[in-house]
Write a protein that holds these residues in place. Structure first.
Motif, PDB file in Angstrom:
ATOM      1  N   TRP A 104      20.252 -22.126  42.083  1.00 42.04           N
ATOM      2  CA  TRP A 104      21.560 -22.414  42.644  1.00 42.04           C
ATOM      3  C   TRP A 104      21.864 -21.545  43.862  1.00 42.04           C
ATOM      4  O   TRP A 104      21.467 -20.392  43.923  1.00 42.04           O
ATOM      5  N   ALA A 105      22.615 -22.133  44.795  1.00 42.90           N
ATOM      6  CA  ALA A 105      23.158 -21.391  45.935  1.00 42.90           C
ATOM      7  C   ALA A 105      24.624 -21.763  46.072  1.00 42.90           C
ATOM      8  O   ALA A 105      24.967 -22.950  46.096  1.00 42.90           O
ATOM      9  N   ALA A 106      25.497 -20.754  46.150  1.00 45.39           N
ATOM     10  CA  ALA A 106      26.931 -20.998  46.255  1.00 45.39           C
ATOM     11  C   ALA A 106      27.409 -20.776  47.682  1.00 45.39           C
ATOM     12  O   ALA A 106      26.797 -20.031  48.445  1.00 45.39           O
ATOM     13  N   ASN A 107      28.501 -21.433  48.031  1.00 44.21           N
ATOM     14  CA  ASN A 107      29.171 -21.179  49.305  1.00 44.21           C
ATOM     15  C   ASN A 107      30.012 -19.919  49.141  1.00 44.21           C
ATOM     16  O   ASN A 107      31.010 -19.928  48.419  1.00 44.21           O
ATOM     17  N   ILE A 210      30.357 -27.045  48.719  1.00 37.20           N
ATOM     18  CA  ILE A 210      30.758 -25.937  47.857  1.00 37.20           C
ATOM     19  C   ILE A 210      29.574 -25.237  47.202  1.00 37.20           C
ATOM     20  O   ILE A 210      29.708 -24.129  46.693  1.00 37.20           O
ATOM     21  N   GLY A 211      28.410 -25.859  47.209  1.00 34.42           N
ATOM     22  CA  GLY A 211      27.227 -25.261  46.610  1.00 34.42           C
ATOM     23  C   GLY A 211      26.061 -26.216  46.669  1.00 34.42           C
ATOM     24  O   GLY A 211      26.181 -27.358  47.137  1.00 34.42           O
ATOM     25  N   ALA A 212      24.908 -25.746  46.190  1.00 26.36           N
ATOM     26  CA  ALA A 212      23.701 -26.572  46.189  1.00 26.36           C
ATOM     27  C   ALA A 212      22.772 -26.080  45.091  1.00 26.36           C
ATOM     28  O   ALA A 212      22.886 -24.956  44.609  1.00 26.36           O
ATOM     29  N   LYS A 213      21.848 -26.923  44.687  1.00 27.61           N
ATOM     30  CA  LYS A 213      20.850 -26.530  43.699  1.00 27.61           C
ATOM     31  C   LYS A 213      19.569 -27.315  43.945  1.00 27.61           C
ATOM     32  O   LYS A 213      19.580 -28.367  44.599  1.00 27.61           O
ATOM     33  N   VAL A 227      16.939 -32.100  45.299  1.00 27.68           N
ATOM     34  CA  VAL A 227      17.825 -31.105  45.892  1.00 27.68           C
ATOM     35  C   VAL A 227      19.220 -31.722  45.936  1.00 27.68           C
ATOM     36  O   VAL A 227      19.400 -32.841  46.433  1.00 27.68           O
ATOM     37  N   VAL A 228      20.199 -30.993  45.426  1.00 23.75           N
ATOM     38  CA  VAL A 228      21.566 -31.503  45.306  1.00 23.75           C
ATOM     39  C   VAL A 228      22.503 -30.684  46.182  1.00 23.75           C
ATOM     40  O   VAL A 228      22.476 -29.455  46.137  1.00 23.75           O
ATOM     41  N   VAL A 229      23.318 -31.371  46.979  1.00 26.33           N
ATOM     42  CA  VAL A 229      24.285 -30.712  47.858  1.00 26.33           C
ATOM     43  C   VAL A 229      25.681 -31.175  47.437  1.00 26.33           C
ATOM     44  O   VAL A 229      26.028 -32.348  47.583  1.00 26.33           O
TER      45      VAL A 229
END
Length: 299
Positions: A104-107, A210-213, A227-229
């Motif tokens: 996960w990556a958050a904004n 708002i985030g991605a994974k 990949v989800v945005v």
């Protein structure tokens, strides 16, 4: 959320849904008032201005909502380069069967508590009851003797569209309004790592949503990795289009390329609404080509 769109319903709509579930009789043919269309690009939409990226000169306070979580998250005091080096999707193994198995990556520009938490239990319960209502009606409609096939088809379509409107209204009521663009990329280490790096960096720079994974490495042989945005609200078509345009600038999607990506609401994911479902509900809300056409029509 900042505001709710009357296009998708209000509290009165949800009250009607609850009464339908309680009083449902499969021997009755429901007269359905269509409250929402399943068309991909509606003609009337609540338009809201997208929030601009904070100016670097203002030096906003950054937040890492995954700071205290171990595993597949960017931990506190970890630079983006360190995060990408520690968890490359080409080699990172899943750590479990739940959401923590993804990377996960958050904004970081979104402060904690900037929007109310979704009421997932209530949405799941109400949504499943509404889908059960639709299934029962469909079964009864198809089994009615002597009814012309075309008339049956029209009733089924009307019932499906009404259910979609009810489910969207319930999603708004329960604040299950996030959605996501879904990119399927080649599982080769070079492609999946480069796509994820581009998405993670743009997310960290407040240029996407708002985030991605990204789906981690699997022992099974798979050709594509997901990949989800994420975006904040499936009703905010301008923000959804803005994120798609940024993905185009990053070289991750093209218009009329023959390979589209699709936008899906979290509400549909929570209810297990996927392609070829028994209710005939469209699994995605928008395709990239249709959204690009909508964006160009506004210029």
């Amino acid at each position: 959320m900042d505001s709710d769109s009357d296009f998708y319903g209000d509290e009165e709509t949800v009250s009607k849904l609850e009464a339908r579930v309680a009083d449902f009789d499969p021997t009755q043919v429901h007269s359905i008032k269509q409250e929402s269309s399943s068309l991909i690009i509606p003609n009337i939409l609540l338009k809201r201005s997208s929030s601009p990226s904070p100016s670097p000169s203002k030096q906003p306070r950054l937040h890492n909502r995954f700071a205290d979580k171990p595993g597949c998250w960017r931990v506190n005091h970890e630079t983006l380069d360190e995060f990408l080096l520690r968890l490359p999707p080409s080699t990172t193994q899943p750590v479990g069967s739940n959401a923590d198995s993804w990377i996960w990556a958050a904004n970081p520009y979104l402060s904690p508590g900037s929007s109310p938490s979704p009421d997932l239990p209530s949405f799941r319960e109400g949504g499943r009851a509404r889908l059960a209502l639709l299934s029962a009606f469909n079964t009864h409609c198809k089994s009615t003797p002597g009814k012309p096939r075309l008339a049956i088809r029209r009733e089924l379509d009307r019932a499906r569209d009404d259910a979609v409107g009810d489910l969207r209204a319930l999603a708004v009521r329960c604040n299950v309004v996030a959605g996501k663009w879904m990119l399927f990329v080649d599982s080769s280490s070079a492609e999946v790592d480069s796509v994820w790096e581009a998405v993670a960096r743009a997310t960290a720079n407040n240029e996407l949503g708002i985030g991605a994974k990204v789906e981690p490495c699997s022992l099974a042989v798979i050709k594509e990795r997901l990949v989800v945005v994420y975006t904040r609200d499936f009703r905010d078509i301008d923000d959804i289009g803005r994120v798609l345009e940024k993905l185009r600038e990053l070289g991750l999607v093209r218009f009329n390329s023959g390979k589209q990506i699709y936008y899906k609401s979290d509400a549909w994911t929570e209810l297990g609404i996927y392609g070829n479902n028994e209710w005939g509900i469209k699994a995605s809300m928008y395709s990239s080509d249709e959204m690009f056409q909508y964006i160009r029509s506004k210029r």
